[in-house]
Motif scaffolding. Structure first.
Motif, PDB file in Angstrom:
ATOM      1  N   ARG A  30      -5.626 107.269  88.666  1.00  0.00           N
ATOM      2  CA  ARG A  30      -6.095 106.142  87.858  1.00  0.00           C
ATOM      3  C   ARG A  30      -6.268 104.870  88.678  1.00  0.00           C
ATOM      4  NH1 ARG A  30      -6.971 105.541  83.097  1.00  0.00           N
ATOM      5  NH2 ARG A  30      -5.852 105.331  81.195  1.00  0.00           N
ATOM      6  N   GLU A  31      -5.353 104.616  89.598  1.00  0.00           N
ATOM      7  CA  GLU A  31      -5.436 103.401  90.414  1.00  0.00           C
ATOM      8  C   GLU A  31      -6.673 103.429  91.317  1.00  0.00           C
ATOM      9  OE1 GLU A  31      -2.478 105.291  90.422  1.00  0.00           O
ATOM     10  OE2 GLU A  31      -1.623 104.070  88.817  1.00  0.00           O
ATOM     11  N   GLU A  32      -6.957 104.577  91.907  1.00  0.00           N
ATOM     12  CA  GLU A  32      -8.139 104.703  92.768  1.00  0.00           C
ATOM     13  C   GLU A  32      -9.431 104.509  91.973  1.00  0.00           C
ATOM     14  OE1 GLU A  32      -6.632 107.809  96.204  1.00  0.00           O
ATOM     15  OE2 GLU A  32      -7.286 108.617  94.272  1.00  0.00           O
ATOM     16  N   ILE A  33      -9.469 105.073  90.783  1.00  0.00           N
ATOM     17  CA  ILE A  33     -10.657 104.934  89.935  1.00  0.00           C
ATOM     18  C   ILE A  33     -10.864 103.469  89.556  1.00  0.00           C
ATOM     19  CG2 ILE A  33     -11.644 105.471  87.670  1.00  0.00           C
ATOM     20  CD1 ILE A  33     -10.320 108.229  87.919  1.00  0.00           C
ATOM     21  N   THR A  34      -9.777 102.799  89.165  1.00  0.00           N
ATOM     22  CA  THR A  34      -9.867 101.386  88.790  1.00  0.00           C
ATOM     23  C   THR A  34     -10.321 100.539  89.973  1.00  0.00           C
ATOM     24  OG1 THR A  34      -8.094 101.698  87.184  1.00  0.00           O
ATOM     25  CG2 THR A  34      -8.584  99.444  87.824  1.00  0.00           C
TER      26      THR A  34
END
Length: 67
Positions: A30-34
């Protein structure tokens, strides 16, 4: 001798290989996508601003020349 696959056998084999390959993918968290989404949004806004300024500048230069 290997048995010839029919049309549906080939389709089945294709989807099995796709499923196998998808298991090997390193999916982002999720952090990478954000983080990546924010980079894309900022880049798009910067390009829109840059192209808009170039367009405005060129139109201000060319309009008096042709009128």
């Amino acid at each position: 001798m290997a048995k010839e696959l029919g049309f549906f056998g080939k389709i089945s084999k294709f989807f099995k290989s796709v499923k196998s390959e998808l298991k090997k993918v390193n999916w982002p968290n999720r952090e990478e996508i954000t983080s990546n989404t924010l980079v894309v949004i900022v880049t798009v806004i910067a390009l829109i601003t840059f192209i808009g300024l170039i367009d405005l500048t060129l139109s201000n230069i060319i309009t008096p020349l042709i009128s």
